[in-house]
Write a protein that holds these residues in place. Structure first.
Motif, PDB file in Angstrom:
ATOM      1  N   VAL A 309      28.718 -33.620  -9.374  1.00 57.57           N
ATOM      2  CA  VAL A 309      27.952 -34.830  -9.738  1.00 57.57           C
ATOM      3  C   VAL A 309      26.467 -34.514  -9.777  1.00 57.57           C
ATOM      4  CG1 VAL A 309      27.288 -37.142  -8.972  1.00 57.57           C
ATOM      5  CG2 VAL A 309      29.688 -36.439  -8.888  1.00 57.57           C
ATOM      6  N   ASP A 310      25.977 -33.820  -8.718  1.00 55.79           N
ATOM      7  CA  ASP A 310      24.541 -33.485  -8.670  1.00 55.79           C
ATOM      8  C   ASP A 310      24.141 -32.590  -9.827  1.00 55.79           C
ATOM      9  OD1 ASP A 310      24.176 -34.975  -6.385  1.00 55.79           O
ATOM     10  OD2 ASP A 310      24.511 -33.282  -5.021  1.00 55.79           O
ATOM     11  N   GLU A 311      24.995 -31.608 -10.166  1.00 58.44           N
ATOM     12  CA  GLU A 311      24.641 -30.685 -11.238  1.00 58.44           C
ATOM     13  C   GLU A 311      24.680 -31.386 -12.602  1.00 58.44           C
ATOM     14  OE1 GLU A 311      27.327 -27.472 -10.768  1.00 58.44           O
ATOM     15  OE2 GLU A 311      26.109 -26.458  -9.246  1.00 58.44           O
ATOM     16  N   ARG A 312      25.635 -32.332 -12.774  1.00 62.25           N
ATOM     17  CA  ARG A 312      25.693 -33.049 -14.054  1.00 62.25           C
ATOM     18  C   ARG A 312      24.460 -33.914 -14.287  1.00 62.25           C
ATOM     19  NH1 ARG A 312      31.147 -33.936 -12.717  1.00 62.25           N
ATOM     20  NH2 ARG A 312      30.703 -36.059 -12.049  1.00 62.25           N
ATOM     21  N   THR A 313      23.952 -34.477 -13.188  1.00 64.80           N
ATOM     22  CA  THR A 313      22.807 -35.401 -13.339  1.00 64.80           C
ATOM     23  C   THR A 313      21.456 -34.713 -13.227  1.00 64.80           C
ATOM     24  OG1 THR A 313      22.876 -35.902 -10.965  1.00 64.80           O
ATOM     25  CG2 THR A 313      24.106 -37.367 -12.451  1.00 64.80           C
ATOM     26  N   SER A 314      21.435 -33.452 -12.729  1.00 61.94           N
ATOM     27  CA  SER A 314      20.142 -32.799 -12.483  1.00 61.94           C
ATOM     28  C   SER A 314      19.351 -32.573 -13.774  1.00 61.94           C
ATOM     29  CB  SER A 314      20.364 -31.464 -11.769  1.00 61.94           C
ATOM     30  OG  SER A 314      21.135 -30.607 -12.583  1.00 61.94           O
ATOM     31  N   SER A 315      20.073 -32.114 -14.830  1.00 62.14           N
ATOM     32  CA  SER A 315      19.382 -31.860 -16.091  1.00 62.14           C
ATOM     33  C   SER A 315      18.785 -33.145 -16.657  1.00 62.14           C
ATOM     34  CB  SER A 315      20.351 -31.232 -17.094  1.00 62.14           C
ATOM     35  OG  SER A 315      19.708 -31.038 -18.334  1.00 62.14           O
ATOM     36  N   SER A 316      19.607 -34.229 -16.655  1.00 60.68           N
ATOM     37  CA  SER A 316      19.098 -35.513 -17.170  1.00 60.68           C
ATOM     38  C   SER A 316      17.954 -36.035 -16.315  1.00 60.68           C
ATOM     39  CB  SER A 316      20.236 -36.543 -17.193  1.00 60.68           C
ATOM     40  OG  SER A 316      21.271 -36.131 -18.055  1.00 60.68           O
ATOM     41  N   ARG A 317      18.051 -35.807 -15.015  1.00 57.47           N
ATOM     42  CA  ARG A 317      16.988 -36.272 -14.129  1.00 57.47           C
ATOM     43  C   ARG A 317      15.684 -35.526 -14.403  1.00 57.47           C
ATOM     44  NH1 ARG A 317      17.147 -38.973  -9.553  1.00 57.47           N
ATOM     45  NH2 ARG A 317      19.416 -38.739  -9.403  1.00 57.47           N
ATOM     46  N   ARG A 318      15.772 -34.214 -14.579  1.00 60.83           N
ATOM     47  CA  ARG A 318      14.553 -33.444 -14.847  1.00 60.83           C
ATOM     48  C   ARG A 318      13.911 -33.903 -16.151  1.00 60.83           C
ATOM     49  NH1 ARG A 318      17.598 -29.118 -12.987  1.00 60.83           N
ATOM     50  NH2 ARG A 318      18.104 -28.503 -15.106  1.00 60.83           N
ATOM     51  N   THR A 319      14.763 -34.116 -17.172  1.00 57.52           N
ATOM     52  CA  THR A 319      14.207 -34.581 -18.451  1.00 57.52           C
ATOM     53  C   THR A 319      13.527 -35.927 -18.294  1.00 57.52           C
ATOM     54  OG1 THR A 319      15.939 -33.384 -19.653  1.00 57.52           O
ATOM     55  CG2 THR A 319      14.769 -35.125 -20.833  1.00 57.52           C
ATOM     56  N   ALA A 320      14.193 -36.860 -17.581  1.00 60.09           N
ATOM     57  CA  ALA A 320      13.597 -38.194 -17.388  1.00 60.09           C
ATOM     58  C   ALA A 320      12.324 -38.121 -16.553  1.00 60.09           C
ATOM     59  CB  ALA A 320      14.615 -39.127 -16.718  1.00 60.09           C
ATOM     60  N   GLU A 321      12.332 -37.261 -15.517  1.00 62.58           N
ATOM     61  CA  GLU A 321      11.132 -37.111 -14.685  1.00 62.58           C
ATOM     62  C   GLU A 321       9.963 -36.559 -15.510  1.00 62.58           C
ATOM     63  OE1 GLU A 321      10.408 -38.085 -11.841  1.00 62.58           O
ATOM     64  OE2 GLU A 321      12.238 -38.435 -10.702  1.00 62.58           O
ATOM     65  N   GLN A 322      10.286 -35.560 -16.358  1.00 64.08           N
ATOM     66  CA  GLN A 322       9.233 -34.996 -17.211  1.00 64.08           C
ATOM     67  C   GLN A 322       8.687 -36.053 -18.165  1.00 64.08           C
ATOM     68  OE1 GLN A 322      11.140 -31.652 -19.051  1.00 64.08           O
ATOM     69  NE2 GLN A 322      10.979 -30.354 -17.241  1.00 64.08           N
ATOM     70  N   GLN A 323       9.596 -36.863 -18.746  1.00 65.61           N
ATOM     71  CA  GLN A 323       9.141 -37.919 -19.654  1.00 65.61           C
ATOM     72  C   GLN A 323       8.287 -38.939 -18.901  1.00 65.61           C
ATOM     73  OE1 GLN A 323      12.796 -39.425 -21.266  1.00 65.61           O
ATOM     74  NE2 GLN A 323      12.986 -37.802 -22.795  1.00 65.61           N
ATOM     75  N   LYS A 324       8.723 -39.282 -17.701  1.00 60.95           N
ATOM     76  CA  LYS A 324       7.955 -40.256 -16.906  1.00 60.95           C
ATOM     77  C   LYS A 324       6.582 -39.693 -16.552  1.00 60.95           C
ATOM     78  CE  LYS A 324       8.013 -42.745 -12.484  1.00 60.95           C
ATOM     79  NZ  LYS A 324       8.766 -42.966 -11.224  1.00 60.95           N
ATOM     80  N   GLN A 325       6.562 -38.427 -16.109  1.00 60.42           N
ATOM     81  CA  GLN A 325       5.281 -37.804 -15.742  1.00 60.42           C
ATOM     82  C   GLN A 325       4.357 -37.695 -16.950  1.00 60.42           C
ATOM     83  OE1 GLN A 325       5.698 -33.892 -14.143  1.00 60.42           O
ATOM     84  NE2 GLN A 325       3.549 -33.661 -13.648  1.00 60.42           N
ATOM     85  N   SER A 326       4.958 -37.280 -18.096  1.00 62.82           N
ATOM     86  CA  SER A 326       4.148 -37.165 -19.312  1.00 62.82           C
ATOM     87  C   SER A 326       3.564 -38.521 -19.705  1.00 62.82           C
ATOM     88  CB  SER A 326       5.001 -36.599 -20.442  1.00 62.82           C
ATOM     89  OG  SER A 326       4.261 -36.560 -21.649  1.00 62.82           O
ATOM     90  N   ALA A 327       4.414 -39.583 -19.641  1.00 66.95           N
ATOM     91  CA  ALA A 327       3.925 -40.919 -20.000  1.00 66.95           C
ATOM     92  C   ALA A 327       2.860 -41.399 -19.014  1.00 66.95           C
ATOM     93  CB  ALA A 327       5.097 -41.904 -20.038  1.00 66.95           C
ATOM     94  N   ALA A 328       3.070 -41.114 -17.712  1.00 65.47           N
ATOM     95  CA  ALA A 328       2.084 -41.547 -16.712  1.00 65.47           C
ATOM     96  C   ALA A 328       0.748 -40.845 -16.927  1.00 65.47           C
ATOM     97  CB  ALA A 328       2.622 -41.263 -15.308  1.00 65.47           C
ATOM     98  N   GLN A 329       0.800 -39.542 -17.197  1.00 70.29           N
ATOM     99  CA  GLN A 329      -0.440 -38.810 -17.457  1.00 70.29           C
ATOM    100  C   GLN A 329      -1.134 -39.346 -18.712  1.00 70.29           C
ATOM    101  OE1 GLN A 329       0.894 -34.766 -17.609  1.00 70.29           O
ATOM    102  NE2 GLN A 329       0.814 -34.475 -15.397  1.00 70.29           N
ATOM    103  N   ALA A 330      -0.302 -39.632 -19.736  1.00 69.14           N
ATOM    104  CA  ALA A 330      -0.890 -40.175 -20.970  1.00 69.14           C
ATOM    105  C   ALA A 330      -1.519 -41.542 -20.713  1.00 69.14           C
ATOM    106  CB  ALA A 330       0.187 -40.281 -22.056  1.00 69.14           C
ATOM    107  N   LEU A 331      -0.876 -42.377 -19.893  1.00 73.79           N
ATOM    108  CA  LEU A 331      -1.436 -43.698 -19.579  1.00 73.79           C
ATOM    109  C   LEU A 331      -2.724 -43.571 -18.777  1.00 73.79           C
ATOM    110  CD1 LEU A 331       1.818 -45.700 -18.731  1.00 73.79           C
ATOM    111  CD2 LEU A 331       0.338 -45.990 -20.712  1.00 73.79           C
TER     112      LEU A 331
END
Length: 811
Positions: A309-331
């Motif tokens: 379960v952790d391995e299946r969600t880790s990739s999606s989590r990293r992508t979402a975290e990167q998108q969130k961080q990128s959006a926060a930095q842009a904001l």
């Protein structure tokens, strides 16, 4: 990330400190004689500052200027809305020196706040984490080293795959693969140990079967022999009875026989039930061990499910975290732009007003220059006329004096005869005219000087005001450009806000789904454990009940019953009653007793053999049960091994990394073609494709470059020099943009070290146009020795050797 300044001292041919400021220069070319140090200050100095690397293998002492013991290099750059400075000190000691990374902070006395000040490796790590690129990523994107402009498209397809894997941090799966391989190795050792144990038990079982087969008597033979011996014993007992019927000691013998039968039977049964107790206790121990193993296997499956379960969600989590961080930095950048926009607009308006005022002042000074120039010209004309009059008067005076001394004086005007007196009178008048001319010349000369000085002063004022106007106009243009960039950034606020909100929702969904799946796995495990515990308790209850029954039976036969005590008392009474024996009866009785003892010994041996055979049967049954349990454990272990083999394959380059890379391709192609569309005026497109055409549908780990041109699809090698140049630049900028999305800060500097010499004149024209288009969004620094390229750039870094040391200046 944008380079602002470069400073070097004591490296290569730069003995003395040299600094170039390039903050507001979008296009800059290094020019100078070969060996003067163009590439050193524009390319190698930046690489040395950022990554502590030098252009070719060797010790760092080889790059320190002769006669110096220490070298320094520093680069200031903007990144993520802040200004940073990275500096390095190199010594002649192998790997000597250290580096530092600081951020601009006006509250600090020095104006800079240190972030890292350690050994080169630590500073390089901090810098790479800050800008999101290590040396390999930088030289793949915004730093084009000499001869490596087409580093990516000119690489082999398999090497392109490796380059992209390293660039997008897909090597993280190597560690997961190693972990799976380690776990697989551990399982292999356990599997080998189980095989050994099963083989050992099989061997024991085979030996037991061989012993049973090699026995002299079969089970049937033992029973038949035992029956025959029992018959013989009965016969002997009959003979003894017959003897005792007429024997004085008959009552003793009968009592002894009755007692022996009852006593032997009770002892035999007590031993048999005691052995049964031991067997049941062993069965209970085995049942407890089996239950522990089964429970451990259930827990192991739960751990594997939770890990999956952790391995299946880790990739999606990293992508979402990167998108969130990128959006926060842009904001954050948008908020900063919104806060600074009014000030930038005010500065732009003020600069334009200043430029207008300075232009008006310059025009006023220009009019004054014209006026004073006219005055000065008037004085010049009058001066020339006075000089002519002076010359004419002197000629007349000379003529009159000559005429006055002669006998026939004539008028120089009418040629009439003059008397000496008249001639002298004209001389006096001419001399007076010369004096008046001289006086007027002094006045004219003074006026001309005054007018010239006024004109020069007005011209200086005009020049100064014009320079100030140009400077104000440049300031206004820079502020306008900054305003446009800010407005562009602010315009993406809604999009960035939505992206951040979407990423947060994805993270919440991932957490909820993962928690639900884990809870389901825990519930399934608890239910399975409960069922196993219930079955185990039932099994133990049955074994305990059988054990209790066996112990009760053993205890029952351990107690001497009333019948046996009575027979013992009867025997003792008979012995007391008989005082003497007849010798013959005693001898016969002794013979019969000896025979009976011998028969009983054989019977006891046969009974023991039967018990041993039964015990061996029980042991073989237990061995088979243990072998079956171990075999099931081995099957489960083999299934677990297959799971980790699957994980090893999934984490290899042909598994998840290849799928992740394929998913990135579309976004990467969009970034590359957005740049290539601008560089080629929409004439070319590039498509990077990860192929999966290997044998048996296995990914061959290749990345192929397809180039669409007006004349059709071509390979990179078939392109012209100018086309290759554009495609290489587009791929580099596209890769840089893909990396920048993870850091939230765009790469605004591109460095091109040579690469012009391989182009023909048309290729140079095409490549120059591409670089100029690239400079619309990115500062471009390049080095060339080709005059046509050098002259095409509006700004240059002139490098020349002065007194054995290189000197660099921006012109």
């Amino acid at each position: 990330m944008r380079i602002l300044s470069i400073e070097v001292e004591g490296l290569w041919s730069y003995r003395d400190r040299q600094r170039i400021d390039i903050a507001n220069i979008p296009l800059l070319v290094g020019a100078g004689e070969n060996g003067a140090g163009k590439s050193a200050i524009i390319v190698h100095a930046i690489i040395a500052a950022f990554y502590a690397k030098f252009p070719s293998p060797g010790v760092q002492a080889d790059y320190i200027t002769d006669g110096t013991t220490e070298a320094h290099v520093s680069v200031e750059f903007e990144h993520g809305g802040a200004t940073y400075r990275i500096g390095r000190t190199f010594t002649r000691a192998r790997s000597g020196g250290q580096g530092s990374l600081s951020v601009k902070d006006e509250s600090n006395t020095s104006g800079w706040r240190p972030l890292v000040s350690k050994a080169h490796a630590d500073v390089t790590k901090a810098l790479s984490e800050l800008i999101g690129m290590d040396y390999d990523a930088a030289t793949m994107t915004w730093i084009s080293e000499q001869g490596a402009t087409g580093k990516f498209p000119e690489a082999q397809p398999r090497d392109r795959f490796k380059l992209l894997s390293g660039l997008f941090d897909l090597d993280v799966y190597d560690e997961k693969k190693k972990q799976a391989e380690t776990k697989g190795a551990e399982l292999a050792k356990r599997h080998e140990a189980l095989n050994g144990r099963i083989a050992e038990l099989d061997h024991t079982l085979e030996q037991s079967a061989e012993v049973a087969e090699q026995s002299e008597q079969s089970d049937v033979d033992v029973e038949e022999t035992l029956a025959a011996e029992q018959t013989r014993l009965d016969q002997v007992n009959t003979e003894v009875a017959d003897l005792n019927s007429g024997d004085p000691e008959r009552r003793v013998r009968e009592a002894q026989a009755a007692y022996d039968v009852v006593h032997a039977r009770r002892v035999q049964l007590a031993d048999e039930w005691t052995r049964e107790v031991g067997r049941f206790e062993r069965s209970r121990t085995d049942a407890v061990h089996r239950h522990q193993q089964t429970t451990a296997q259930v827990d192991a499956r739960l751990t594997a499910q939770l890990l999956a379960v952790d391995e299946r969600t880790s990739s999606s989590r990293r992508t979402a975290e990167q998108q969130k961080q990128s959006a926060a930095q842009a904001l954050t950048q948008i908020a900063d732009a919104e806060a600074r926009l009014a000030d930038v607009r005010t500065r732009a308006a003020a600069a334009r007003d200043q430029a207008v005022q300075h232009r008006q002042n310059a025009e006023s000074f220009g009019r004054e220059v014209s006026e004073q120039s006219g005055v000065r010209a008037g004085f010049k004309t009058e001066w020339d006329a006075l000089k002519q009059r002076e010359q004419d008067a002197n000629k007349r005076l000379e003529t009159l004096r000559t005429s006055a001394s002669g006998e026939h004086a004539t008028c120089f005007t009418c040629n009439q005869h003059l008397s000496p007196a008249d001639a002298q009178a004209l001389i006096t008048l001419t001399e007076q005219d010369l004096a008046a001319i001289a006086a007027r010349q002094d006045v004219v000369k003074a006026g001309g000087v005054t007018a010239g000085q006024a004109m020069n002063a007005a011209a200086a004022g005009q020049q100064q005001e014009t320079a100030l106007a140009e400077q104000a106009e440049r300031t206004a243009e820079q502020a306008s450009q900054e305003q446009a960039r800010m407005e562009t950034v602010i315009a993406s606020k809604a999009e960035r806000t939505a992206a951040k909100r979407d990423a947060e929702m994805v993270l919440l969904d991932l957490d909820t789904e993962a928690d639900q799946e884990k809870a389901k796995a825990h519930d399934a495990r608890d239910a399975e454990i409960a069922a196993l515990d219930k079955a185990h308790q039932r099994e133990l209850a049955g074994i305990d009940q059988e054990t209790l029954n066996a112990k009760e039976q053993a205890a029952q036969f351990a107690v001497i019953p009333t019948e046996e005590r009575d027979l013992a008392n009867a025997l003792e009474t008979a012995r007391t009653a008989v005082a003497a024996e007849v010798a013959e009866v005693a001898a016969a009785r002794a013979d019969l007793e000896a025979r009976r003892t011998e028969i009983r010994e054989r019977i006891n041996a046969l009974v023991a053999e039967r018990s041993r055979r039964n015990e061996a049967i029980n042991q073989r049954r237990e061995l088979k049960t243990r072998i079956d349990l171990l075999t099931k454990d081995r099957e489960k272990l083999e299934q677990e091994q297959e799971t980790y083999k699957t994980l090893v394959k999934a984490f290899s380059q042909t598994g998840i990394p290849a799928m992740v890379l394929a998913g990135m391709m579309e976004q990467l192609n969009d970034s590359i073609n957005m740049s290539l569309n601008r560089l080629s005026r929409g004439q070319m497109q590039v498509r990077l494709a990860a192929s999966k055409d290997g044998a048996k549908n296995v990914s061959d780990n290749k990345v192929t470059v397809y180039v669409e041109t007006p004349s059709g699809t071509r390979t990179y090698e078939a392109l012209s020099g100018g086309q290759k140049f554009r495609v290489a630049l587009a791929i580099r900028t596209g890769l840089a943009e893909a990396i920048a999305r993870g850091t939230g800060a765009p790469v605004e500097t591109f460095i091109l070290d040579e690469g012009w010499g391989s182009l023909d004149m048309k290729g140079i024209i095409d490549a120059t146009e591409a670089v100029f288009r690239l400079s619309e969004t990115t500062n471009v620094l390049t080095v060339t020795h080709i005059p046509e390229v050098r002259d095409a750039f509006p700004n240059r870094v002139e490098v020349e050797m002065v007194g054995g040391s290189s000197v660099a200046r921006v012109v």
